[in-house]
Motif scaffolding. Sequence first.
Motif, PDB file in Angstrom:
ATOM      1  N   GLU A 104       0.826  -1.212   0.000  1.00  0.00           N
ATOM      2  CA  GLU A 104       0.000   0.000   0.000  1.00  0.00           C
ATOM      3  C   GLU A 104       0.854   1.252   0.000  1.00  0.00           C
ATOM      4  O   GLU A 104       0.568   2.215  -0.703  1.00  0.00           O
ATOM      5  CB  GLU A 104      -0.918   0.009   1.226  1.00  0.00           C
ATOM      6  CG  GLU A 104      -2.216  -0.739   1.003  1.00  0.00           C
ATOM      7  CD  GLU A 104      -3.034  -0.853   2.283  1.00  0.00           C
ATOM      8  OE1 GLU A 104      -3.044   0.117   3.071  1.00  0.00           O
ATOM      9  OE2 GLU A 104      -3.639  -1.919   2.491  1.00  0.00           O
ATOM     10  N   GLU A 105       1.916   1.207   0.799  1.00  0.00           N
ATOM     11  CA  GLU A 105       2.798   2.366   0.903  1.00  0.00           C
ATOM     12  C   GLU A 105       3.474   2.643  -0.443  1.00  0.00           C
ATOM     13  O   GLU A 105       3.539   3.788  -0.894  1.00  0.00           O
ATOM     14  CB  GLU A 105       3.834   2.096   1.985  1.00  0.00           C
ATOM     15  CG  GLU A 105       4.565   3.322   2.464  1.00  0.00           C
ATOM     16  CD  GLU A 105       5.701   2.956   3.406  1.00  0.00           C
ATOM     17  OE1 GLU A 105       5.569   1.941   4.140  1.00  0.00           O
ATOM     18  OE2 GLU A 105       6.723   3.650   3.375  1.00  0.00           O
ATOM     19  N   CYS A 106       3.969   1.581  -1.078  1.00  0.00           N
ATOM     20  CA  CYS A 106       4.650   1.767  -2.368  1.00  0.00           C
ATOM     21  C   CYS A 106       3.705   2.318  -3.422  1.00  0.00           C
ATOM     22  O   CYS A 106       4.075   3.198  -4.199  1.00  0.00           O
ATOM     23  CB  CYS A 106       5.231   0.433  -2.851  1.00  0.00           C
ATOM     24  SG  CYS A 106       6.623  -0.114  -1.859  1.00  0.00           S
ATOM     25  N   LEU A 107       2.493   1.789  -3.444  1.00  0.00           N
ATOM     26  CA  LEU A 107       1.509   2.277  -4.407  1.00  0.00           C
ATOM     27  C   LEU A 107       1.238   3.756  -4.194  1.00  0.00           C
ATOM     28  O   LEU A 107       1.193   4.541  -5.148  1.00  0.00           O
ATOM     29  CB  LEU A 107       0.201   1.486  -4.265  1.00  0.00           C
ATOM     30  CG  LEU A 107      -0.127   0.492  -5.377  1.00  0.00           C
ATOM     31  CD1 LEU A 107       0.934  -0.583  -5.474  1.00  0.00           C
ATOM     32  CD2 LEU A 107      -1.487  -0.137  -5.154  1.00  0.00           C
ATOM     33  N   ALA A 108       1.085   4.134  -2.929  1.00  0.00           N
ATOM     34  CA  ALA A 108       0.792   5.534  -2.617  1.00  0.00           C
ATOM     35  C   ALA A 108       1.957   6.430  -3.045  1.00  0.00           C
ATOM     36  O   ALA A 108       1.745   7.490  -3.632  1.00  0.00           O
ATOM     37  CB  ALA A 108       0.506   5.684  -1.128  1.00  0.00           C
ATOM     38  N   LEU A 109       3.198   5.982  -2.764  1.00  0.00           N
ATOM     39  CA  LEU A 109       4.375   6.785  -3.114  1.00  0.00           C
ATOM     40  C   LEU A 109       4.497   6.931  -4.617  1.00  0.00           C
ATOM     41  O   LEU A 109       4.775   8.023  -5.132  1.00  0.00           O
ATOM     42  CB  LEU A 109       5.643   6.146  -2.539  1.00  0.00           C
ATOM     43  CG  LEU A 109       5.803   6.254  -1.015  1.00  0.00           C
ATOM     44  CD1 LEU A 109       6.920   5.353  -0.515  1.00  0.00           C
ATOM     45  CD2 LEU A 109       6.077   7.707  -0.624  1.00  0.00           C
TER      46      LEU A 109
END
Length: 141
Positions: A104-109
């Motif tokens: 989720e974090e990577c997608l958001a970044l």
Amino acid sequence: MGRLMVDRMSANERSNQMRLIKSKNTKPELLVRRLCRQLGYKGYRLHRKDLHGKPDIAFIGKKQAIFVHGCFWHGHDCHGKVRMPKTRQDYWLPKISRNKARDEECLALLKEEGWKVLVVWECETKKPDALVAKLEAFLSG
Ligand SMILES: [Zn+2]
């Protein structure tokens, strides 16, 4: 004896899972790459370390990234054929939830940096027709 058998089977199961989910160039990944090429999208890069989450496939110029996720490892809620090993859930479950959080974090970044991101689940590679439509919609966008 019975106990040992169970443990041995689940160890095999675990190592199968490890092979399926941890390695690069998995069968689902190879299929997605082949479908991209067949659709005429060929200029992709693989596992770029300088992009968040090292997307399996990235079209740098168009800022399109595709992740091919194993359902077990990335905690897909598809109730597919991938079964949770019955032993050592204290090991697997936290690992899977860490993976989900990181995904989720990577997608958001990536999105913050202007990337368009598509997640292809392992279970979707079993229905190539639907997957082709999904890829085409994403890549032509
Ligand atoms: Zn799935």
